[in-house]
Motif scaffolding. Structure first.
Motif, PDB file in Angstrom:
ATOM      1  N   MET A  55      59.800  26.147  16.546  1.00 21.58           N
ATOM      2  CA  MET A  55      59.089  26.521  15.314  1.00 21.58           C
ATOM      3  C   MET A  55      57.707  25.874  15.289  1.00 21.58           C
ATOM      4  SD  MET A  55      62.187  26.163  12.543  1.00 21.58           S
ATOM      5  CE  MET A  55      61.224  26.762  11.147  1.00 21.58           C
ATOM      6  N   ILE A  56      57.658  24.617  15.734  1.00 18.07           N
ATOM      7  CA  ILE A  56      56.374  23.903  15.788  1.00 18.07           C
ATOM      8  C   ILE A  56      55.428  24.603  16.763  1.00 18.07           C
ATOM      9  CG2 ILE A  56      55.248  21.754  16.495  1.00 18.07           C
ATOM     10  CD1 ILE A  56      57.817  20.274  15.550  1.00 18.07           C
ATOM     11  N   SER A  57      55.973  24.980  17.917  1.00 18.94           N
ATOM     12  CA  SER A  57      55.148  25.621  18.930  1.00 18.94           C
ATOM     13  C   SER A  57      54.576  26.942  18.421  1.00 18.94           C
ATOM     14  CB  SER A  57      55.979  25.841  20.195  1.00 18.94           C
ATOM     15  OG  SER A  57      55.152  26.250  21.236  1.00 18.94           O
ATOM     16  N   ALA A  58      55.406  27.704  17.710  1.00 13.52           N
ATOM     17  CA  ALA A  58      54.934  28.981  17.152  1.00 13.52           C
ATOM     18  C   ALA A  58      53.804  28.744  16.155  1.00 13.52           C
ATOM     19  CB  ALA A  58      56.090  29.722  16.483  1.00 13.52           C
ATOM     20  N   TYR A  59      53.930  27.668  15.399  1.00 11.10           N
ATOM     21  CA  TYR A  59      52.882  27.325  14.432  1.00 11.10           C
ATOM     22  C   TYR A  59      51.580  26.933  15.145  1.00 11.10           C
ATOM     23  CZ  TYR A  59      50.352  24.550  10.943  1.00 11.10           C
ATOM     24  OH  TYR A  59      49.390  24.038  10.111  1.00 11.10           O
ATOM     25  N   LEU A  60      51.711  26.089  16.165  1.00 14.32           N
ATOM     26  CA  LEU A  60      50.509  25.597  16.865  1.00 14.32           C
ATOM     27  C   LEU A  60      49.765  26.717  17.585  1.00 14.32           C
ATOM     28  CD1 LEU A  60      51.851  22.209  18.307  1.00 14.32           C
ATOM     29  CD2 LEU A  60      50.105  22.496  16.528  1.00 14.32           C
ATOM     30  N   THR A  61      50.520  27.698  18.063  1.00 14.78           N
ATOM     31  CA  THR A  61      49.875  28.807  18.772  1.00 14.78           C
ATOM     32  C   THR A  61      49.494  29.935  17.813  1.00 14.78           C
ATOM     33  OG1 THR A  61      52.059  29.710  19.283  1.00 14.78           O
ATOM     34  CG2 THR A  61      51.053  28.338  20.967  1.00 14.78           C
ATOM     35  N   ASN A  62      49.613  29.665  16.519  1.00 15.62           N
ATOM     36  CA  ASN A  62      49.216  30.624  15.478  1.00 15.62           C
ATOM     37  C   ASN A  62      50.064  31.892  15.449  1.00 15.62           C
ATOM     38  OD1 ASN A  62      46.889  29.363  14.073  1.00 15.62           O
ATOM     39  ND2 ASN A  62      46.002  29.376  16.129  1.00 15.62           N
TER      40      ASN A  62
END
Ligand code: Z5A
Ligand code: MG
Length: 213
Positions: A55-62
């Motif tokens: 979930m964090i990764s999806a957020y960081l990659t927009n």
């Protein structure tokens, strides 16, 4: 176990702005420690492999949008889900070299305007590092290294705010290392600082302590 009573691995954290060289130095440090016959592992936060990490990764990659408080708590949760394993490894004598930790959590979220005490609250009770090494570089110099990708936060203006936040949360125990030196010079300085810390923890006279103190 053949360990001296209370002997344990050290919790070593590297912090610093984007492109300050944390990941490069963490890899070098672990190689160095292993060469000294010290059991060591490289850890990083966020750990993008867990469900929370995804979930964090999806957020960081927009690819996803989240409220600032929500993403802050996910970063914290990502550390909490690793806490038990962290303690087990340290007590079994393994030194952990950690690429970003709670300080990134507080520095980045407070740089967005969230209250610093609120940001710290979800980190209270996590294991406190034995050593925080801050790779010190100006936002401008870091940006010149290039390689800012498309991830959220990888912008000079925001990095300036993060630098201010780090200044607000650091304490006297942090070791500042000039990260604008050649990579090998940074490496040498870190080795000296870290080996002292590892030796102290091996002696068994330094119990684990908790954030936030
Ligand atoms: N974040 C958050 O908001 N809350 C949290 O709780 C946590 C993190 C834990 C992803 O982190 C984002 O999550 C991050 C903070 C936020 N956002 N930002 N910005 P990340 O750790 O995954 O970010 P990263 O992209 O992997 O790492 P980094 O910080 O950008 O870079 P670095 O690890 O510090 O640097 P590096 O990769 O080792 O080196 C960068 C380049 O510089 C590379 O080409 C090197 O070869 C070069 N380099 C390194 N050292 C030198 C020296 N000494 N001289 C010259 N060139 C050098
Ligand atoms: Mg990195």
């Amino acid at each position: 176990e053949g360990n001296k009573k209370g002997s344990r691995g050290a919790l070593v954290v590297l912090e610093g702005l984007d492109r300050s060289g944390k990941s490069s130095q963490c890899t070098r440090l672990v190689n160095y420690l292993e060469g000294q016959r010290i059991s060591a592992e490289l850890w990083r936060f966020p750990d993008r492999n867990t469900d929370v990490g995804k979930m964090i990764s999806a957020y960081l990659t927009n690819t996803s949008q989240l409220d600032d408080h929500t993403i802050h708590l996910l970063f914290s949760a990502n550390r909490w889900e690793k806490r038990l394993l962290m303690e087990t490894k340290l007590k079994s004598g393994t030194t952990l070299v950690v690429d970003r930790y709670s300080y990134s959590g507080v520095a980045f979220s407070s740089a967005k305007g969230l209250d610093i005490e609120w940001c710290k609250a979800s980190e209270v009770g996590l294991l406190a590092p034995d050593l925080v090494a801050y790779l010190d570089i100006s936002p401008e110099k870091a940006a010149e290294r290039g390689g800012y990708g498309g991830e959220r936060y990888e912008k000079l203006e925001f990095q300036k705010k993060v630098a201010e936040s780090y200044k607000a949360i650091h304490d006297v125990s942090w070791k500042f290392v000039d990260a604008f030196q050649p990579i090998e010079d940074v490496e040498k300085q870190l080795q000296e600082i870290v080996i002292d810390c590892v030796t102290e923890c091996q002696k068994g006279k330094k119990p684990l302590s908790l954030l936030w103190s």
